[in-house]
Design a protein around this motif. Structure first.
Motif, PDB file in Angstrom:
ATOM      1  N   PHE A  17       0.850  -1.177   0.000  1.00 35.96           N
ATOM      2  CA  PHE A  17       0.000   0.000   0.000  1.00 35.96           C
ATOM      3  C   PHE A  17       0.890   1.233   0.000  1.00 35.96           C
ATOM      4  CE2 PHE A  17       0.642  -0.816   4.528  1.00 35.96           C
ATOM      5  CZ  PHE A  17       0.738   0.442   5.103  1.00 35.96           C
ATOM      6  N   ALA A  18       0.290   2.407  -0.126  1.00 36.65           N
ATOM      7  CA  ALA A  18       1.054   3.653  -0.171  1.00 36.65           C
ATOM      8  C   ALA A  18       0.670   4.553   0.992  1.00 36.65           C
ATOM      9  CB  ALA A  18       0.832   4.375  -1.493  1.00 36.65           C
ATOM     10  N   ILE A  19       1.662   5.198   1.556  1.00 35.48           N
ATOM     11  CA  ILE A  19       1.464   6.165   2.632  1.00 35.48           C
ATOM     12  C   ILE A  19       1.185   7.528   2.008  1.00 35.48           C
ATOM     13  CG2 ILE A  19       2.511   7.298   4.629  1.00 35.48           C
ATOM     14  CD1 ILE A  19       2.296   4.392   5.184  1.00 35.48           C
ATOM     15  N   PRO A  20       0.105   8.207   2.412  1.00 35.07           N
ATOM     16  CA  PRO A  20      -0.085   9.578   1.935  1.00 35.07           C
ATOM     17  C   PRO A  20       0.859  10.532   2.664  1.00 35.07           C
ATOM     18  CG  PRO A  20      -1.859   8.973   3.437  1.00 35.07           C
ATOM     19  CD  PRO A  20      -1.017   7.749   3.262  1.00 35.07           C
ATOM     20  N   ALA A  21       1.536  11.363   1.896  1.00 38.28           N
ATOM     21  CA  ALA A  21       2.380  12.424   2.464  1.00 38.28           C
ATOM     22  C   ALA A  21       1.684  13.745   2.164  1.00 38.28           C
ATOM     23  CB  ALA A  21       3.775  12.390   1.853  1.00 38.28           C
ATOM     24  N   PHE A  22       1.008  14.277   3.168  1.00 42.87           N
ATOM     25  CA  PHE A  22       0.220  15.499   2.994  1.00 42.87           C
ATOM     26  C   PHE A  22       1.068  16.717   3.346  1.00 42.87           C
ATOM     27  CE2 PHE A  22      -3.313  12.465   4.172  1.00 42.87           C
ATOM     28  CZ  PHE A  22      -3.926  12.454   2.931  1.00 42.87           C
ATOM     29  N   ASN A  23       1.227  17.621   2.391  1.00 42.92           N
ATOM     30  CA  ASN A  23       1.940  18.868   2.676  1.00 42.92           C
ATOM     31  C   ASN A  23       1.065  19.816   3.480  1.00 42.92           C
ATOM     32  OD1 ASN A  23       3.626  17.994   0.111  1.00 42.92           O
ATOM     33  ND2 ASN A  23       4.757  19.633   1.129  1.00 42.92           N
ATOM     34  N   VAL A  24       1.613  20.341   4.555  1.00 48.06           N
ATOM     35  CA  VAL A  24       0.866  21.272   5.399  1.00 48.06           C
ATOM     36  C   VAL A  24       1.561  22.625   5.422  1.00 48.06           C
ATOM     37  CG1 VAL A  24      -0.027  19.404   6.829  1.00 48.06           C
ATOM     38  CG2 VAL A  24       2.023  20.620   7.558  1.00 48.06           C
ATOM     39  N   SER A  25       0.748  23.668   5.476  1.00 48.17           N
ATOM     40  CA  SER A  25       1.298  25.022   5.503  1.00 48.17           C
ATOM     41  C   SER A  25       0.709  25.869   6.622  1.00 48.17           C
ATOM     42  CB  SER A  25       1.076  25.721   4.151  1.00 48.17           C
ATOM     43  OG  SER A  25      -0.284  25.645   3.767  1.00 48.17           O
ATOM     44  N   ASP A  26      -0.222  25.296   7.407  1.00 46.57           N
ATOM     45  CA  ASP A  26      -0.636  25.971   8.632  1.00 46.57           C
ATOM     46  C   ASP A  26      -1.100  24.932   9.644  1.00 46.57           C
ATOM     47  OD1 ASP A  26      -3.501  25.524   8.508  1.00 46.57           O
ATOM     48  OD2 ASP A  26      -3.701  27.214   7.146  1.00 46.57           O
ATOM     49  N   TYR A  27      -1.208  25.365  10.892  1.00 41.95           N
ATOM     50  CA  TYR A  27      -1.479  24.426  11.978  1.00 41.95           C
ATOM     51  C   TYR A  27      -2.876  23.835  11.894  1.00 41.95           C
ATOM     52  CZ  TYR A  27      -0.946  22.292  16.548  1.00 41.95           C
ATOM     53  OH  TYR A  27      -0.836  21.374  17.564  1.00 41.95           O
ATOM     54  N   ALA A  28      -3.848  24.619  11.425  1.00 46.88           N
ATOM     55  CA  ALA A  28      -5.216  24.119  11.312  1.00 46.88           C
ATOM     56  C   ALA A  28      -5.293  22.981  10.296  1.00 46.88           C
ATOM     57  CB  ALA A  28      -6.165  25.248  10.913  1.00 46.88           C
ATOM     58  N   MET A  29      -4.597  23.117   9.169  1.00 45.90           N
ATOM     59  CA  MET A  29      -4.529  22.030   8.195  1.00 45.90           C
ATOM     60  C   MET A  29      -3.939  20.784   8.835  1.00 45.90           C
ATOM     61  SD  MET A  29      -3.175  23.700   4.621  1.00 45.90           S
ATOM     62  CE  MET A  29      -3.247  22.108   3.809  1.00 45.90           C
ATOM     63  N   MET A  30      -2.831  20.967   9.523  1.00 45.63           N
ATOM     64  CA  MET A  30      -2.150  19.837  10.149  1.00 45.63           C
ATOM     65  C   MET A  30      -3.071  19.121  11.128  1.00 45.63           C
ATOM     66  SD  MET A  30      -0.557  18.757  13.150  1.00 45.63           S
ATOM     67  CE  MET A  30      -0.342  20.292  14.056  1.00 45.63           C
ATOM     68  N   LYS A  31      -3.787  19.880  11.945  1.00 49.28           N
ATOM     69  CA  LYS A  31      -4.698  19.301  12.922  1.00 49.28           C
ATOM     70  C   LYS A  31      -5.783  18.471  12.233  1.00 49.28           C
ATOM     71  CE  LYS A  31      -7.623  20.774  16.834  1.00 49.28           C
ATOM     72  NZ  LYS A  31      -8.967  20.485  16.280  1.00 49.28           N
ATOM     73  N   LYS A  40      -9.573   7.248   9.982  1.00 52.16           N
ATOM     74  CA  LYS A  40      -9.417   6.179   8.988  1.00 52.16           C
ATOM     75  C   LYS A  40      -8.410   5.116   9.433  1.00 52.16           C
ATOM     76  CE  LYS A  40     -10.939   6.551   5.231  1.00 52.16           C
ATOM     77  NZ  LYS A  40     -12.235   6.099   4.634  1.00 52.16           N
ATOM     78  N   ALA A  41      -7.828   5.279  10.625  1.00 53.43           N
ATOM     79  CA  ALA A  41      -6.803   4.353  11.127  1.00 53.43           C
ATOM     80  C   ALA A  41      -5.699   4.159  10.090  1.00 53.43           C
ATOM     81  CB  ALA A  41      -7.417   3.013  11.521  1.00 53.43           C
ATOM     82  N   ALA A  42      -5.235   5.287   9.545  1.00 58.76           N
ATOM     83  CA  ALA A  42      -4.262   5.251   8.454  1.00 58.76           C
ATOM     84  C   ALA A  42      -2.948   5.904   8.868  1.00 58.76           C
ATOM     85  CB  ALA A  42      -4.821   5.975   7.230  1.00 58.76           C
ATOM     86  N   PRO A  43      -1.830   5.249   8.638  1.00 61.24           N
ATOM     87  CA  PRO A  43      -0.536   5.908   8.838  1.00 61.24           C
ATOM     88  C   PRO A  43      -0.383   7.036   7.827  1.00 61.24           C
ATOM     89  CG  PRO A  43      -0.254   3.843   7.665  1.00 61.24           C
ATOM     90  CD  PRO A  43      -1.703   3.908   8.063  1.00 61.24           C
ATOM     91  N   PHE A  44       0.342   8.079   8.205  1.00 64.28           N
ATOM     92  CA  PHE A  44       0.554   9.159   7.234  1.00 64.28           C
ATOM     93  C   PHE A  44       1.823   9.922   7.540  1.00 64.28           C
ATOM     94  CE2 PHE A  44      -1.149  11.872  10.490  1.00 64.28           C
ATOM     95  CZ  PHE A  44      -0.938  13.205  10.123  1.00 64.28           C
ATOM     96  N   ILE A  45       2.179  10.776   6.598  1.00 67.05           N
ATOM     97  CA  ILE A  45       3.373  11.606   6.710  1.00 67.05           C
ATOM     98  C   ILE A  45       2.959  13.070   6.680  1.00 67.05           C
ATOM     99  CG2 ILE A  45       5.502  12.325   5.534  1.00 67.05           C
ATOM    100  CD1 ILE A  45       5.696   9.427   4.460  1.00 67.05           C
ATOM    101  N   VAL A  46       3.434  13.833   7.657  1.00 64.06           N
ATOM    102  CA  VAL A  46       3.314  15.284   7.619  1.00 64.06           C
ATOM    103  C   VAL A  46       4.510  15.785   6.813  1.00 64.06           C
ATOM    104  CG1 VAL A  46       3.274  17.429   8.949  1.00 64.06           C
ATOM    105  CG2 VAL A  46       2.178  15.370   9.873  1.00 64.06           C
ATOM    106  N   ALA A  47       4.265  16.252   5.606  1.00 66.66           N
ATOM    107  CA  ALA A  47       5.333  16.718   4.727  1.00 66.66           C
ATOM    108  C   ALA A  47       5.369  18.240   4.747  1.00 66.66           C
ATOM    109  CB  ALA A  47       5.115  16.208   3.304  1.00 66.66           C
ATOM    110  N   ILE A  48       6.554  18.789   4.926  1.00 65.70           N
ATOM    111  CA  ILE A  48       6.693  20.247   5.017  1.00 65.70           C
ATOM    112  C   ILE A  48       7.860  20.678   4.131  1.00 65.70           C
ATOM    113  CG2 ILE A  48       6.809  22.230   6.567  1.00 65.70           C
ATOM    114  CD1 ILE A  48       6.127  20.393   8.876  1.00 65.70           C
ATOM    115  N   HIS A  49       7.542  21.461   3.130  1.00 61.84           N
ATOM    116  CA  HIS A  49       8.518  21.998   2.188  1.00 61.84           C
ATOM    117  C   HIS A  49       9.281  23.145   2.859  1.00 61.84           C
ATOM    118  CE1 HIS A  49       9.809  24.437  -1.301  1.00 61.84           C
ATOM    119  NE2 HIS A  49       9.831  23.295  -1.956  1.00 61.84           N
ATOM    120  N   PRO A  50      10.531  23.429   2.456  1.00 61.20           N
ATOM    121  CA  PRO A  50      11.257  24.551   3.054  1.00 61.20           C
ATOM    122  C   PRO A  50      10.490  25.869   3.059  1.00 61.20           C
ATOM    123  CG  PRO A  50      12.751  23.236   1.742  1.00 61.20           C
ATOM    124  CD  PRO A  50      11.384  22.647   1.531  1.00 61.20           C
TER     125      PRO A  50
END
Length: 285
Positions: A17-31, A40-50
């Protein structure tokens, strides 16, 4: 729980399966992304660009780490598209558990050299490293990285992995950063993915996963992609909903304006989690 990108992707690699890497740019999105992943009981990645790190402030990583530690699903915090060795040192100091060094626009030998240098430093402190070979397209000025699509050469992928020791590899099989115009019909080279998968044993990564046809993304997961980056799709949903709320000039409080935007983003994120076959996979960790 907060884990390294290597440990997160190893399970996805072993279970197709594939892990979603969601890019976040503010805290509300991240939350909101934590909430939907836990629902969804799904593993995920918080991805943050420079650029997103600069917008959020590097101090925010401490708060994201705390939220990850309290999460019921496994989470990695990933520095996305690192452009220099020095940026990776910032990521290490800030508390990321995974980093990407993007030398894809460099000649092959220079890409190998900077990636190997990052691998040596990151592995010394327990962080996993993603490299990139081939170049992803760039569709608009809001897209973070990219240029003309240059497909990954399978034999070079083998050489690159051996020489650098990367834990995962972002490949170019036809995706682009940003949103496709309506007159453009994107096509993924699934045949090329299959060829690379047969030669390379580490997890493969797909960048520019927003706005591609679901059927093609599902095929990519089936044929060996274990991490897919999603940025534009969730941000469009989030900000389109926010614009609707802001049409009412009487609104001013974020706790009134943002919840509908978070809800809209969560719907898109949930659909991606299902598409990547990641729902329920937290139980495997």
């Amino acid at each position: 729980m907060l884990i390294s990108g290597r440990d997160l992707l190893a399970v996805a690699h072993a279970n197709d399966f594939a892990i979603p890497a969601f890019n976040v740019s503010d805290y509300a999105m991240m939350k909101g992304l934590f909430e939907v992943s836990e629902e969804k009981a799904a593993p995920f990645i918080v991805a943050i660009h420079p650029d997103e790190v600069r917008h959020l402030g590097v101090e925010s990583i401490l708060a994201i780490r705390e939220r990850a530690h309290r999460s019921s699903v496994p989470v990695a915090i990933h520095w996305d598209h690192g452009g220099s060795y020095e940026q990776i040192l910032v990521a290490i100091q800030a508390g990321f558990t995974s980093v990407m060094i993007d030398g894809s626009m460099l000649p092959f030998d220079e890409n190998v050299a900077i990636t190997k240098r990052v691998v040596d430093a990151a592995h010394a402190v327990g962080l996993s490293v993603e490299g990139e070979l081939g170049t992803i397209g760039k569709l608009d000025e809001e897209a973070e990285e990219g240029g003309e699509i240059i497909y990954t050469v399978p034999s070079e992928a083998v050489d690159f992995v051996q020489k650098t020791g990367v834990d995962s590899l972002a490949i170019a099989i036809g995706t682009s950063h940003g949103l496709y115009p309506k007159n453009m019909d994107p096509k993924l080279r699934i045949d090329l993915l299959q060829e690379i998968r047969e030669l390379v044993s580490i997890p493969l990564v797909l960048h520019g996963g927003s706005n591609n046809p679901d059927t093609e993304i599902a095929q990519a997961v089936k044929h060996g992609v274990n991490k897919i980056n999603i940025s534009s799709d969730i941000k469009v949903a989030y900000h389109d909903a926010m614009r609707k709320e802001l049409a009412d000039p009487s609104l001013r409080e974020p706790n009134t304006i943002q919840p509908p935007a978070i809800a809209a983003m969560k719907l898109v994120a949930a659909q991606k989690i299902d598409l990547f076959d990641a729902a329920g996979k937290a139980a495997l960790y």
